[in-house]
Design an enzyme around this catalytic site. Structure first.
Site, PDB file in Angstrom:
ATOM      1  N   ARG A  67       0.837  -1.210   0.000  1.00 32.40           N
ATOM      2  CA  ARG A  67       0.000   0.000   0.000  1.00 32.40           C
ATOM      3  C   ARG A  67       0.874   1.263   0.000  1.00 32.40           C
ATOM      4  O   ARG A  67       1.032   1.919  -1.025  1.00 32.40           O
ATOM      5  CB  ARG A  67      -0.927  -0.020   1.237  1.00 32.40           C
ATOM      6  CG  ARG A  67      -2.156   0.872   1.114  1.00 32.40           C
ATOM      7  CD  ARG A  67      -1.860   2.354   1.138  1.00 32.40           C
ATOM      8  NE  ARG A  67      -1.223   2.791   2.367  1.00 32.40           N
ATOM      9  CZ  ARG A  67      -0.744   4.023   2.544  1.00 32.40           C
ATOM     10  NH1 ARG A  67      -0.810   4.924   1.583  1.00 32.40           N
ATOM     11  NH2 ARG A  67      -0.149   4.344   3.678  1.00 32.40           N
ATOM     12  N   HIS A 126       5.734   4.483  12.600  1.00 34.67           N
ATOM     13  CA  HIS A 126       5.939   4.397  11.152  1.00 34.67           C
ATOM     14  C   HIS A 126       7.062   5.364  10.778  1.00 34.67           C
ATOM     15  O   HIS A 126       6.849   6.569  10.719  1.00 34.67           O
ATOM     16  CB  HIS A 126       4.624   4.778  10.461  1.00 34.67           C
ATOM     17  CG  HIS A 126       4.661   4.760   8.966  1.00 34.67           C
ATOM     18  ND1 HIS A 126       3.957   3.823   8.234  1.00 34.67           N
ATOM     19  CD2 HIS A 126       5.279   5.560   8.065  1.00 34.67           C
ATOM     20  CE1 HIS A 126       4.154   4.069   6.935  1.00 34.67           C
ATOM     21  NE2 HIS A 126       4.946   5.121   6.806  1.00 34.67           N
ATOM     22  N   HIS A 136      10.244   6.769   8.378  1.00 31.63           N
ATOM     23  CA  HIS A 136      10.867   6.870   7.060  1.00 31.63           C
ATOM     24  C   HIS A 136      12.364   7.069   7.247  1.00 31.63           C
ATOM     25  O   HIS A 136      12.791   7.721   8.204  1.00 31.63           O
ATOM     26  CB  HIS A 136      10.266   8.050   6.282  1.00 31.63           C
ATOM     27  CG  HIS A 136       8.919   7.722   5.686  1.00 31.63           C
ATOM     28  ND1 HIS A 136       8.400   8.389   4.612  1.00 31.63           N
ATOM     29  CD2 HIS A 136       7.999   6.794   6.022  1.00 31.63           C
ATOM     30  CE1 HIS A 136       7.211   7.875   4.297  1.00 31.63           C
ATOM     31  NE2 HIS A 136       6.938   6.919   5.150  1.00 31.63           N
ATOM     32  N   CYS A 149       9.924   9.325  -1.225  1.00 38.83           N
ATOM     33  CA  CYS A 149       9.440  10.420  -0.403  1.00 38.83           C
ATOM     34  C   CYS A 149       8.720  11.407  -1.319  1.00 38.83           C
ATOM     35  O   CYS A 149       9.335  11.959  -2.223  1.00 38.83           O
ATOM     36  CB  CYS A 149      10.609  11.112   0.289  1.00 38.83           C
ATOM     37  SG  CYS A 149      10.103  12.569   1.212  1.00 38.83           S
ATOM     38  N   ASN A 155       9.918   4.930   3.266  1.00 40.47           N
ATOM     39  CA  ASN A 155       9.746   3.936   4.325  1.00 40.47           C
ATOM     40  C   ASN A 155      11.026   3.162   4.631  1.00 40.47           C
ATOM     41  O   ASN A 155      11.759   2.766   3.720  1.00 40.47           O
ATOM     42  CB  ASN A 155       8.694   2.912   3.882  1.00 40.47           C
ATOM     43  CG  ASN A 155       7.337   3.526   3.699  1.00 40.47           C
ATOM     44  OD1 ASN A 155       6.733   4.031   4.642  1.00 40.47           O
ATOM     45  ND2 ASN A 155       6.840   3.510   2.464  1.00 40.47           N
TER      46      ASN A 155
HETATM   47 ZN    ZN Z   1       5.298   5.698   4.846  1.00 40.28          ZN
END
Ligand code: ZN
Length: 302
Positions: A16, A207, A209, A240, A249
């Protein structure tokens, strides 16, 4: 060093979050990637998002991808939804775990969702009610929790007040997104401290990055503070959106590789995950930023 948890739950977000930030790929390729990831032993996968196809053409075939994907026993699948209409589609498709995003930064929320953070929070309250009536659960992901590309620093107190609000509105889980890789261990400590001051027992998912190379340091810091749920994306899939060419990520295999060597169990078979990362590279047709994918695990001999 502080004691680390024995187990960590990784949610794979490549299908996703990753693919949504790459050039569109065929439906069959998405299904292949999802199926490969389902067989790595990872326990949670963010499979698709139900967004408007004009807004995000990469996810226009979410229903078809999900219908064709193998649902492997023991894997929790979730879908991201932007609003109640998307939530209705996700529920129709059979999802029982939904995620919705709000930005701690008002400017980012307006640019991303075309409304204020306060207005999004009202929408989310209604969405939670609707999803609960259908017997499913909602995770609220607070984007730009560690910094905003427009506003800069985001006060941890503001992040904490959003958490208070969404929990009062019935959110089942909360997550914090380092949307553009601005987190550092210091900021991870500050945000967690602010949230735990009013919500000491709330389980959180982080989460990160790796845009500025701090993702694993942030994860280690959070582990030492007792966090046991993290998002990661196979191969580091997904760039990004604010910095073309930069990584987004954190790569799942980098997280798994580090955790396993530290004696933290994830359930993931690293070799199977590396196969999935190679598949992800083949699908998007570019080299992905994962160091472990490039160099192999530390157990590999020249
Ligand atoms: Zn992300």
């Amino acid at each position: 060093m502080a004691d680390l948890p024995a187990q960590v739950s990784i949610r794979e977000v490549g299908p996703r979050d990753g693919l949504q930030n790459e050039d569109p790929v065929p439906t069959a390729a998405k299904v292949r990637l999802l199926d490969a990831l389902s067989r790595t032993g990872v326990r949670r996968i963010e499979a698709v998002s139900f967004v408007h196809p004009k807004a995000i053409p990469q996810m226009a075939d979410a229903d078809e991808v999900w219908a064709k994907a193998s649902k492997v026993d023991g894997v929790r699948y979730s879908a991201l939804v932007p609003n109640s209409r998307g939530a209705a589609r996700a529920l129709d498709a059979g999802f029982t775990e939904l995620e919705v995003v709000v930005s701690a930064s008002d400017t980012h929320n307006r640019r991303n969702l075309n409304r204020s953070t306060a207005s999004s929070l009202d929408d989310i309250a209604a969405l939670i009610e609707m999803v609960h009536e259908a017997g499913a659960t909602v995770e609220v992901i607070v984007a730009t929790s560690f910094g905003c590309p427009y506003e800069g620093d985001v006060p941890p107190a503001r992040v904490a007040s959003i958490v208070d609000r969404v929990l009062a509105d019935g959110a089942d889980r909360v997550a914090f997104g380092d949307t553009t890789g601005m987190a550092t261990p210091r900021r991870v400590r500050e945000v967690l401290a602010a949230v735990r001051e009013s919500q000491p027992d709330v389980p959180v998912l982080l989460h990160f990055h790796n845009t500025r190379g701090t993702a694993l340091a942030n994860i280690l810091t959070a582990l030492e503070l007792g966090v046991t749920s993290f998002d990661a994306s196979v191969g580091g899939l997904g760039g990004c959106p604010y910095a073309p060419g930069a990584s987004g990520n954190v790569a799942t295999e980098e997280v798994v590789h580090m955790l396993h060597d530290m004696g933290v169990e994830t359930g993931v078979d690293l070799e199977a995950l590396l196969d999935a990362a190679r598949l992800a590279e083949e699908i998007v047709g570019r080299q992905l930023p994962s160091g472990v994918l490039r160099a192999g695990p530390r157990t590999r001999r020249a």
